[in-house]
Design an enzyme around this catalytic site. Structure first.
Site, short mmCIF file in Angstrom:
data_model
loop_
_atom_site.label_atom_id
_atom_site.label_comp_id
_atom_site.label_asym_id
_atom_site.label_seq_id
_atom_site.Cartn_x
_atom_site.Cartn_y
_atom_site.Cartn_z
N ASP A 82 33.56 1.46 -8.14
CA ASP A 82 32.49 0.58 -7.25
C ASP A 82 31.54 -0.06 -8.10
O ASP A 82 31.34 0.49 -9.43
CB ASP A 82 32.11 1.39 -6.32
CG ASP A 82 31.36 2.86 -6.69
OD1 ASP A 82 31.71 3.31 -7.71
OD2 ASP A 82 30.57 3.16 -6.22
N GLU A 140 31.43 5.99 -6.11
CA GLU A 140 30.85 7.29 -6.55
C GLU A 140 29.31 7.05 -6.60
O GLU A 140 28.58 8.04 -6.61
CB GLU A 140 31.17 7.09 -8.22
CG GLU A 140 30.57 8.28 -9.17
CD GLU A 140 29.12 8.06 -9.45
OE1 GLU A 140 28.42 8.96 -9.64
OE2 GLU A 140 28.95 6.82 -9.79
N GLU A 141 28.77 5.82 -6.52
CA GLU A 141 27.24 5.29 -6.43
C GLU A 141 26.55 5.73 -5.45
O GLU A 141 25.45 5.80 -5.29
CB GLU A 141 27.18 3.94 -6.81
CG GLU A 141 27.70 3.30 -8.08
CD GLU A 141 26.75 3.93 -9.29
OE1 GLU A 141 25.90 4.56 -9.14
OE2 GLU A 141 27.16 3.66 -10.26
N ARG A 179 28.72 19.13 -22.76
CA ARG A 179 28.37 20.60 -22.99
C ARG A 179 29.02 21.42 -21.81
O ARG A 179 29.43 20.94 -20.90
CB ARG A 179 26.87 20.48 -22.74
CG ARG A 179 26.18 20.29 -21.36
CD ARG A 179 24.93 20.06 -21.16
NE ARG A 179 24.22 21.68 -21.28
CZ ARG A 179 23.28 21.79 -22.50
NH1 ARG A 179 23.15 20.89 -23.24
NH2 ARG A 179 22.85 23.00 -22.26
N HIS A 365 22.06 0.70 -14.55
CA HIS A 365 21.62 0.05 -13.77
C HIS A 365 20.48 -0.96 -13.81
O HIS A 365 19.64 -1.24 -12.92
CB HIS A 365 20.92 1.31 -12.75
CG HIS A 365 22.07 2.29 -12.27
ND1 HIS A 365 21.64 3.02 -10.97
CD2 HIS A 365 23.45 2.57 -12.63
CE1 HIS A 365 22.93 3.76 -10.83
NE2 HIS A 365 23.68 3.62 -11.65
#
Length: 401
Positions: A82, A140-141, A179, A365
């Site tokens: 997306d 996802e956003e 991580r 963004h």
């Protein structure tokens, strides 16, 4: 030539297509939950490659499956498809053709990378063991995100491990990072509506100024982090928008604030919400106004499996050299990849895509966001190397599949 070498060789030949695919997607972005044409285009490319494709998974999601000729584990690799409601302001020949919509986070490159991975596996089916399931996820956003729907529709059924990569421009090209344990924050949203009493700008004593109350509230909310939280706990409280009034000589009756909260710990998350409710209520009351807080929970914290993060450091060093592999700091951005990690072991990883030489200097963004496209090669190589190392370890009997 071993499997990783063969996959890498096939990947190099796929690179021109990766760039072309990425630039096509960049020119034709679609917003979260609206990726109809994007999904159709991906399905067409996957069928051209020769993959088995399942469409309509969790909305506009797709699952592409490639089966090796040898028995082995089922491993999922995930990408997102997306775009964002941002006007593209780059000076390139592949600028978005859709007004107000652009791929400002790299999902176009993620998708192109996964298509290349599909081509690599499809052309080496005789060389690998088990199943490689490629997840093309929508939305996802925007919370609640697309991962939940994909999982409900069986995207992870029978899967032994899952991996995902995000191209990341704050990291320079050539560097990869992750991580173990908590990695990316839980991103929540807050909406605050303030109601005062409007009136003429020349008669402030007859009003309750919603702009003034909102301004005081923005200041007061910062005390949550500075005075209510343990300094050792990472927390962000950000007010991102302030909307009130429309005329210079009229005191606004209403004000709306919107923002975000970022945390890594459920107890801290609960405490932030409690303090928000108190600060909003008491600040409004102090000035004679009313205020209403809506707190929307976003994705949970991304928590990498410790063993799979350990695998990353080994595999990435072998693939790119130890100097290219870093342990990431905590990242305050959020990701719905967390839902996959709650179902099966896996790891979410960053691949550096920043490079001043090609204009890839703007943050995610941003209207001028771009990437060093060579990072797609490293992303694909990393995900396939992770999958094949897991498969080799499983087949050797060190992991029970």
């Amino acid at each position: 030539m071993n499997l990783n070498s063969k996959l890498d060789a096939r990947l190099q030949t796929a690179y021109p297509n990766m760039v072309a695919w990425r630039r096509y997607l960049h020119q034709h972005p679609e917003l979260s939950f609206q990726e109809k044409e994007t999904s159709r285009w991906i399905a067409d490319r996957l069928r051209e490659i020769g993959c088995e494709v399942r469409e309509g998974v969790g909305g506009y999601g797709l699952v592409a499956t490639v089966h090796g000729t040898k028995p082995g584990p089922a491993i999922a690799l995930r990408t997102d498809i997306d775009a964002l409601p941002i006007q593209d302001e780059k000076d390139t020949d592949y600028i978005s053709t859709v007004p107000g919509v652009m791929h400002a986070c790299g999902h176009d490159a993620h998708t192109a990378t996964m298509l290349a991975i599909a081509a690599c596996y499809q052309s080496n089916r005789d060389e690998f063991a088990g199943e490689r399931r490629l997840l093309f996820q929508p939305a996802e956003e925007v919370s609640p995100g697309g991962a939940i729907g994909m999982i409900k529709d069986g995207a992870l059924a029978g899967i032994d491990a899952v991996y995902g990569v995000h191209l990341w421009t704050p990291i320079p090209y050539g560097i990869v990072a992750t991580r173990p344990g908590p990695f990316m924050a839980a991103p929540d949203e807050i909406y605050i509506d303030i109601v005062g009493k409007g009136g003429h700008g020349a008669l402030p004593h007859e009003t309750i100024d919603a702009v003034f109350v909102g301004s005081a509230m923005v200041q007061a909310l910062q005390s949550i982090v500075s005075r209510s939280m343990n300094p050792l706990d990472p927390v962000v409280v950000t007010i991102g928008s302030f909307h009130a009034g429309s005329t210079a000589n009229v005191i606004a009756e209403r004000c709306r604030l919107t923002g975000t909260v970022r945390t890594f710990n459920d107890d801290v998350r609960a405490l932030v919400r409690q303090r928000l409710e108190s600060v909003v209520s008491h600040t409004a009351s102090m000035y004679g106004a009313s205020a209403y807080l809506e707190y929307r929970y976003g994705y949970p914290t991304v928590v990498n499996d410790a063993k799979e993060a350990e695998r990353f450091f080994k595999v990435a060093a072998d693939a790119f050299g130890a100097e290219a592999v870093k342990e990431s700091t905590l990242i305050m951005a959020g990701e719905d990849f967390t839902y996959y990690l709650r179902e099966v072991p896996g790891c979410f990883m960053f691949v550096g895509a920043g490079n001043p030489e090609c204009g890839a200097t703007f943050p995610h963004h941003h209207p001028r966001f771009d990437i060093d496209e060579r990072a797609m090669l490293k992303s694909a190589k990393l995900m396939m190397a992770m999958a094949e190392d897991f498969a080799a370890e499983t087949l050797s009997g060190r992991i029970e599949s």
